[in-house]
Scaffold this active site. Structure first.
Site, PDB file in Angstrom:
ATOM      1  N   GLY A  53      -0.639 -18.171  17.592  1.00  0.00           N
ATOM      2  CA  GLY A  53      -1.345 -17.211  18.427  1.00  0.00           C
ATOM      3  C   GLY A  53      -0.316 -16.213  18.914  1.00  0.00           C
ATOM      4  N   GLU A  54      -0.261 -16.021  20.193  1.00  0.00           N
ATOM      5  CA  GLU A  54       0.735 -15.110  20.776  1.00  0.00           C
ATOM      6  C   GLU A  54       1.510 -15.919  21.821  1.00  0.00           C
ATOM      7  OE1 GLU A  54       1.519 -12.042  19.842  1.00  0.00           O
ATOM      8  OE2 GLU A  54       3.073 -12.145  21.368  1.00  0.00           O
ATOM      9  N   SER A  55       2.806 -16.089  21.564  1.00  0.00           N
ATOM     10  CA  SER A  55       3.581 -17.021  22.382  1.00  0.00           C
ATOM     11  C   SER A  55       3.673 -16.603  23.851  1.00  0.00           C
ATOM     12  CB  SER A  55       4.974 -17.212  21.792  1.00  0.00           C
ATOM     13  OG  SER A  55       5.588 -15.964  21.564  1.00  0.00           O
ATOM     14  N   CYS A  85       4.004 -21.982  14.442  1.00  0.00           N
ATOM     15  CA  CYS A  85       4.151 -20.551  14.667  1.00  0.00           C
ATOM     16  C   CYS A  85       4.380 -20.239  16.148  1.00  0.00           C
ATOM     17  CB  CYS A  85       2.979 -19.792  14.069  1.00  0.00           C
ATOM     18  SG  CYS A  85       3.421 -18.080  13.719  1.00  0.00           S
ATOM     19  N   ARG A 112      11.662 -14.381  17.176  1.00  0.00           N
ATOM     20  CA  ARG A 112      10.246 -14.010  17.004  1.00  0.00           C
ATOM     21  C   ARG A 112      10.105 -12.883  15.997  1.00  0.00           C
ATOM     22  NH1 ARG A 112       7.556 -12.128  22.166  1.00  0.00           N
ATOM     23  NH2 ARG A 112       5.694 -12.423  20.913  1.00  0.00           N
ATOM     24  N   ILE A 140       2.376 -15.624   9.238  1.00  0.00           N
ATOM     25  CA  ILE A 140       1.749 -14.465   9.876  1.00  0.00           C
ATOM     26  C   ILE A 140       2.620 -14.049  11.068  1.00  0.00           C
ATOM     27  CG2 ILE A 140      -0.312 -13.564  11.010  1.00  0.00           C
ATOM     28  CD1 ILE A 140      -1.878 -15.879   9.617  1.00  0.00           C
ATOM     29  N   ARG A 141       3.275 -12.908  10.962  1.00  0.00           N
ATOM     30  CA  ARG A 141       4.213 -12.464  12.015  1.00  0.00           C
ATOM     31  C   ARG A 141       5.034 -13.651  12.516  1.00  0.00           C
ATOM     32  NH1 ARG A 141      -0.361 -10.317  13.062  1.00  0.00           N
ATOM     33  NH2 ARG A 141      -0.789 -11.504  14.939  1.00  0.00           N
ATOM     34  N   HIS A 176       1.560 -21.336   9.204  1.00  0.00           N
ATOM     35  CA  HIS A 176       0.267 -21.857   9.677  1.00  0.00           C
ATOM     36  C   HIS A 176      -0.270 -22.910   8.701  1.00  0.00           C
ATOM     37  CE1 HIS A 176      -0.984 -18.978  12.934  1.00  0.00           C
ATOM     38  NE2 HIS A 176       0.063 -18.346  12.431  1.00  0.00           N
ATOM     39  N   GLU A 178      -2.696 -24.834   8.937  1.00  0.00           N
ATOM     40  CA  GLU A 178      -4.149 -25.069   9.059  1.00  0.00           C
ATOM     41  C   GLU A 178      -4.955 -24.109   8.203  1.00  0.00           C
ATOM     42  OE1 GLU A 178      -2.338 -23.303  10.991  1.00  0.00           O
ATOM     43  OE2 GLU A 178      -3.483 -21.749  12.023  1.00  0.00           O
TER      44      GLU A 178
HETATM   45  N1  GLN Z   1       4.388 -13.332  16.469  1.00  0.00           N
HETATM   46  C1  GLN Z   1       3.709 -14.277  17.316  1.00  0.00           C
HETATM   47  C2  GLN Z   1       4.504 -14.553  18.580  1.00  0.00           C
HETATM   48  O1  GLN Z   1       5.589 -14.117  18.703  1.00  0.00           O
HETATM   49  C3  GLN Z   1       3.442 -15.563  16.569  1.00  0.00           C
HETATM   50  C4  GLN Z   1       2.486 -15.308  15.453  1.00  0.00           C
HETATM   51  C5  GLN Z   1       1.635 -16.472  15.067  1.00  0.00           C
HETATM   52  O2  GLN Z   1       1.504 -17.467  15.769  1.00  0.00           O
HETATM   53  N2  GLN Z   1       1.004 -16.321  13.926  1.00  0.00           N
HETATM   54  O3  GLN Z   1       4.016 -15.212  19.434  1.00  0.00           O
END
Ligand code: GLN
Length: 195
Positions: A53-55, A85, A112, A140-141, A176, A178
């Site tokens: 998600g977004e940390s 992630c 990150r 993903i990112r 990821h 999942e």
């Molecule tokens: N780039 C996100 C972060 O820094 C992590 C991306 C993800 O969980 N797919 O939180």
């Protein structure tokens, strides 16, 4: 019957729950999956997952809901934990970003968004120590692991940079697991040690 907790403040909760069930099935275990949105659930769990998600958002919500302390106690008790992630970023010792209040349950530092914008998302067949066949890993990112503490084993890397690690009961992936039907990472983290 095992109780699995999936931290559900943000991220792919249903996909992880399905993967945990598939992995449990393959290992002959039965599992009930609980979503973790508030304090009080984690202490009842036998295994625990912190999704991507977004940390910055996830770490803030964990602190606000006072789930962070429960997760630290859970990891310290030696129970199996999988962090993926953004979950890996949150679980690390240091994320190099003041906006992420890390749990420090995995003795690594992370970078990150290490793959940059061009390679925002990609898939790679990864050799992962403990798995016989390559794993289809979706990034993903994604972060990478920079600094690895003494008790941390690197399970896989991309271009020489660690993207899957294990420290005793805690497994972390930059990708990821999942997002494909392959539940072997969930199996590795939660059931292989005890099977
Ligand atoms: N780039 C996100 C972060 O820094 C992590 C991306 C993800 O969980 N797919 O939180």
């Amino acid at each position: 019957m095992l109780t699995a907790g999936v931290v559900a403040v943000q991220g792919d909760v249903a996909e992880h729950a399905a993967a945990i069930r598939r992995a449990a099935d393959r290992h002959g275990e039965s599992v009930a999956v609980e979503t973790v949105r508030a304090a009080g659930t984690v202490p009842d769990c036998d295994l625990l997952l912190v999704p991507g998600g977004e940390s910055t958002t996830i770490s803030g919500l964990l602190a606000e809901e006072r789930i962070d302390e429960e997760l630290r106690a859970f990891a310290a008790a030696g129970k199996p934990m999988l962090v993926t992630c953004a979950g890996l970023i949150v679980a690390s010792r240091d994320a190099g970003d003041d906006r992420v209040a890390t749990l420090d349950v995995l003795d690594v530092t992370v970078d990150r968004n290490a793959f940059g914008r061009q390679a925002d998302s990609f898939e790679a067949d990864l050799d992962i120590s403990g798995l016989e066949e390559p794993f289809p890993a979706v990034f993903i990112r994604a972060p990478v692991v920079d600094d690895v503490g003494e008790g941390v084993e690197v399970l896989a890397g991309v271009d020489g940079r660690p993207v899957a690690v294990r420290q005793d009961n805690v497994v972390g992936t930059a990708f990821h697991p999942e997002l494909t039907d392959d539940a072997r990472i969930h199996g590795l983290a939660f059931f292989d040690g005890s099977a």
